[in-house]
Structure formats: structure tokens, C-alpha cells
Design an enzyme around this catalytic site. Structure first.
Site, PDB file in Angstrom:
ATOM      1  N   HIS A  97       0.807  -1.232   0.000  1.00 37.18           N
ATOM      2  CA  HIS A  97       0.000   0.000   0.000  1.00 37.18           C
ATOM      3  C   HIS A  97       0.838   1.279   0.000  1.00 37.18           C
ATOM      4  O   HIS A  97       0.516   2.244   0.702  1.00 37.18           O
ATOM      5  CB  HIS A  97      -0.947   0.006   1.193  1.00 37.18           C
ATOM      6  CG  HIS A  97      -2.052  -1.013   1.116  1.00 37.18           C
ATOM      7  ND1 HIS A  97      -2.571  -1.485  -0.075  1.00 37.18           N
ATOM      8  CD2 HIS A  97      -2.747  -1.657   2.101  1.00 37.18           C
ATOM      9  CE1 HIS A  97      -3.537  -2.365   0.183  1.00 37.18           C
ATOM     10  NE2 HIS A  97      -3.654  -2.482   1.483  1.00 37.18           N
ATOM     11  N   HIS A 172      -9.946   1.761   0.630  1.00 38.48           N
ATOM     12  CA  HIS A 172      -9.794   0.633   1.559  1.00 38.48           C
ATOM     13  C   HIS A 172     -10.845   0.604   2.674  1.00 38.48           C
ATOM     14  O   HIS A 172     -10.579   0.116   3.773  1.00 38.48           O
ATOM     15  CB  HIS A 172      -8.387   0.681   2.163  1.00 38.48           C
ATOM     16  CG  HIS A 172      -7.833  -0.643   2.579  1.00 38.48           C
ATOM     17  ND1 HIS A 172      -8.414  -1.432   3.545  1.00 38.48           N
ATOM     18  CD2 HIS A 172      -6.742  -1.317   2.166  1.00 38.48           C
ATOM     19  CE1 HIS A 172      -7.696  -2.524   3.719  1.00 38.48           C
ATOM     20  NE2 HIS A 172      -6.668  -2.487   2.889  1.00 38.48           N
ATOM     21  N   GLU A 305     -11.828  -3.672  -2.562  1.00 37.88           N
ATOM     22  CA  GLU A 305     -10.855  -2.691  -3.053  1.00 37.88           C
ATOM     23  C   GLU A 305     -10.607  -2.898  -4.543  1.00 37.88           C
ATOM     24  O   GLU A 305      -9.816  -3.757  -4.928  1.00 37.88           O
ATOM     25  CB  GLU A 305      -9.528  -2.853  -2.299  1.00 37.88           C
ATOM     26  CG  GLU A 305      -9.642  -2.866  -0.787  1.00 37.88           C
ATOM     27  CD  GLU A 305      -8.438  -3.533  -0.142  1.00 37.88           C
ATOM     28  OE1 GLU A 305      -7.295  -3.098  -0.395  1.00 37.88           O
ATOM     29  OE2 GLU A 305      -8.624  -4.511   0.613  1.00 37.88           O
TER      30      GLU A 305
END
Length: 340
Positions: A97, A172, A305
């Protein structure tokens, strides 16, 4: 770098039929309230009562936009145009991420904030060359809009200014359609318009294979309870990228998923133009104290996501996530709430 004078604040989008609170810290959705079949409102996203716990790092990516590259990059390494890049290993042995300080941990500038029937807010962030190991300066924009009574749209755009770079953003949010404080999501049913997944190794990195879901615990091509086969999934639950290859299209977006909660009859239909979707059942959420003192345990929320495929930068057979100067990355998500 973000202007140091920017402060984390919370903004509200409210059209009378749904209410969303979003902060410019990480472009995080901190709350989203919609009615159930009896007209009772509930906040259906996991999160905190104030911005402070997010800033202090208490959240496992609750509600945020992650980038410059969502999901895992194997060993935190990639090469692009014969240049090798090394990224921070923030989820050993991989980079996850966007690194230690991805887009979820910076204060975005508020470029526009509109109220009224279709309220919206636009956040802007400039990611600098070398930030978390990534090449080139990138201008990023994210706009949340309430496009109809119970529909929210998110438009994400990123433009590389001077070097080619991988870009793949993801939203997210952890959803619990019974209400954020109502326990686990194993009774929710879901349909995912993906007939393949990208199977993973022991470190949750795709092997490069594209695997049909038919006859496996990963098959949600017809509506099924999330908990029905979760115990047959290796590891702690679902944390897999679905290839969105069989959804009908509407206004240039594909149907990605339909999430339904039986006790309230709340439904979330998700549409996107992204090639994949990480279906994640909150496997690592462990006793996080959230809004109103609610304690969030394992499986207390589900993430949908939409994204480029994980580790796509190192997998030539995955759709490319490289964006070059003169091009722009565009990613749209449409969240349609209803009851049925």
C-alpha cells in the site's frame, strides 16, 4: 511534500438520504450512514470518532485511499525502463500500500468543496520524486460525490509529471452493512462478478497464475454467504484479488460486487472501471477500539478494493499499471446503496 500548514479536518457530504464524513487525512471515509428497510439509519463503515487515532496509526487502513501502488509489491523491488527501484519493506518481505507513509498517511489539500443536492469534495496531493522509493512527481486528485439519493461516486486521477511510474490506487473502506458496531460480516452475502482470482504464495503475493474460481471456496459468481466456505480458505480468510471479467457494464463501469446484509436488508452494489478487486474479510483486525467504543475484531468488516492486480509491476502477464508522462491514470468507483 504536503504543505506543512495543512491540517486534518473532517468534511460532511449530506443530501438528506445519506450522510458521509470524510477527512483530508488520507482521503479517509470516517463514517457513512444509510437507512435500512425500516428507515433506521446506521453508520456502515469501521472507523474512529475523531481524526486523531488515524493520524496516530491506530487503523489498519480504515477508509483510506492507498497509493502510490495499492497492495503488495514482491520483495519491495521492481524495474522500469531498465532502472531498478527499491521500496520500503513495510509488510515483510513485501512493500504494501505505498510504503511506510503512503497516500493514506498524508494530509491532502481540499481543492473544492460543494454542498447542495449533489455535494462533493475534491482532494489534491502531489507525490514527489523518490517518495517511498517511487520515481517521478505525480499529481493526484480524488473526488467524492453524492450523485443521487443513495449513491456515492469516487473519481481518482493521477498524472505523472516527469517520469514513468507504477500507479494503482485503492479505496480501503471496511464495510459492515448491519452497522459498524454489529459484529462480524460472515452472515453478509456477496456476489462478485469475477470468474477468476490471482492465487497467492505464502506471503500473499500473486504467483502470476489466473485461476478459475469454479468448484473452489473462492466462487462467488452467484450470491453466497461470506462465511459459507471461509474455513476452507488457506490462512485466516479471504484476501484475494478477483479478476473482474463477467460483470455487466453501465456508463463505462463494470458491476464488481453486490454485498447484502440479511437482518437490515441493506445492499451495496459496487461498480468500477478497474481490472481487479481485492476481496478482504478483515482477517488481521484484532481488538481495535473504534467509534463509540465499539471493539472491532477479526472479520468485523469487509473490504472491496477495486485495483490493478497486486504486484502487476513484476508480472508481465497482468494488466500494466505503468503510467507515463502525458498519460493519466483514471479509476472510478460507484457505491450504490439500497434495500431489498
Amino acid at each position: 511534500m504536503a504543505d506543512q500548514t495543512l491540517k486534518p479536518e473532517v468534511f460532511e457530504l449530506n443530501n438528506g438520504s445519506m450522510q458521509v464524513k470524510i477527512t483530508n487525512y488520507g482521503a479517509i471515509i470516517t463514517s457513512l450512514s444509510v437507512p435500512d428497510k425500516h428507515g433506521n439509519w446506521a453508520d456502515v463503515v469501521l472507523g474512529f470518532d475523531s481524526v486523531e487515532p488515524y493520524v496516530k496509526g491506530a487503523a489498519p487502513f480504515f477508509g483510506c485511499i492507498v497509493g502510490r501502488v495499492a497492495n503488495r509489491i514482491k520483495d519491495g523491488k521492481f524495474s522500469l525502463d531498465r532502472v531498478e527501484y527499491t521500496l520500503p519493506i513495510n509488510k515483510p518481505p513485501n512493500s504494501l500500500h505505498g510504503g511506510f507513509k503512503g497516500f493514506d498517511k498524508v494530509v491532502w489539500e481540499v481543492a473544492e468543496y460543494k454542498k447542495g443536492e449533489n455535494p462533493s469534495i475534491t482532494f489534491k496531493y502531489r507525490s514527489c520524486d523518490g517518495e517511498e522509493g517511487y520515481p517521478g512527481d505525480v499529481s493526484v486528485m480524488a473526488t467524492y460525490t453524492l450523485t443521487s439519493s443513495t449513491t456515492m461516486r469516487l473519481d481518482m486521477e493521477a498524472v505523472p509529471e516527469n517520469k514513468p511510474t507504477p500507479i494503482s490506487l485503492a479505496q480501503h473502506t471496511y464495510w459492515n452493512l448491519a452497522g459498524h458496531h454489529s459484529g462480524n460480516i460472515l452472515d453478509h452475502s456477496i456476489q462478485i462478478w469475477g470468474s477468476h482470482i490471482t492465487p497467492v504464495d505464502q506471503n500473499t503475493v500473486p504467483t502470476g497464475e489466473i485461476m478459475p474460481v469454479k468448484g473452489t471456496p473462492f466462487d462467488f459468481t452467484t450470491e453466497k454467504k461470506i462465511g459459507a466456505s471461509i474455513n476452507e480458505v488457506p490462512g485466516l480468510g479471504y484476501d484475494h484479488n478477483y479478476v473482474l471479467d463477467c460483470g455487466e457494464e453501465k456508463s463505462g463501469l463494470k458491476h464488481a460486487a453486490k454485498l447484502k446484509e440479511p437482518s437490515t436488508s441493506r445492499v451495496l452494489n459496487l461498480w468500477t472501471n478497474a481490472p481487479g478487486m481485492q476481496f478482504y474479510t478483515g482477517n488481521y483486525v484484532n481488538g481495535v477500539v473504534g467509534k463509540g467504543g465499539a471493539v472491532y475484531g477479526k472479520h468485523s468488516g469487509v473490504c472491496l478494493e477495486t485495483q490493478g492486480f497486486p504486484n502487476a509491476i513484476n508480472q508481465p502477464n497482468f494488466p500494466s499499471i505503468v503510467v507515463r508522462p502525458g498519460e493519466s491514470y483514471q479509476h472510478t468507483m460507484l457505491f450504490e446503496f439500497s434495500v431489498e
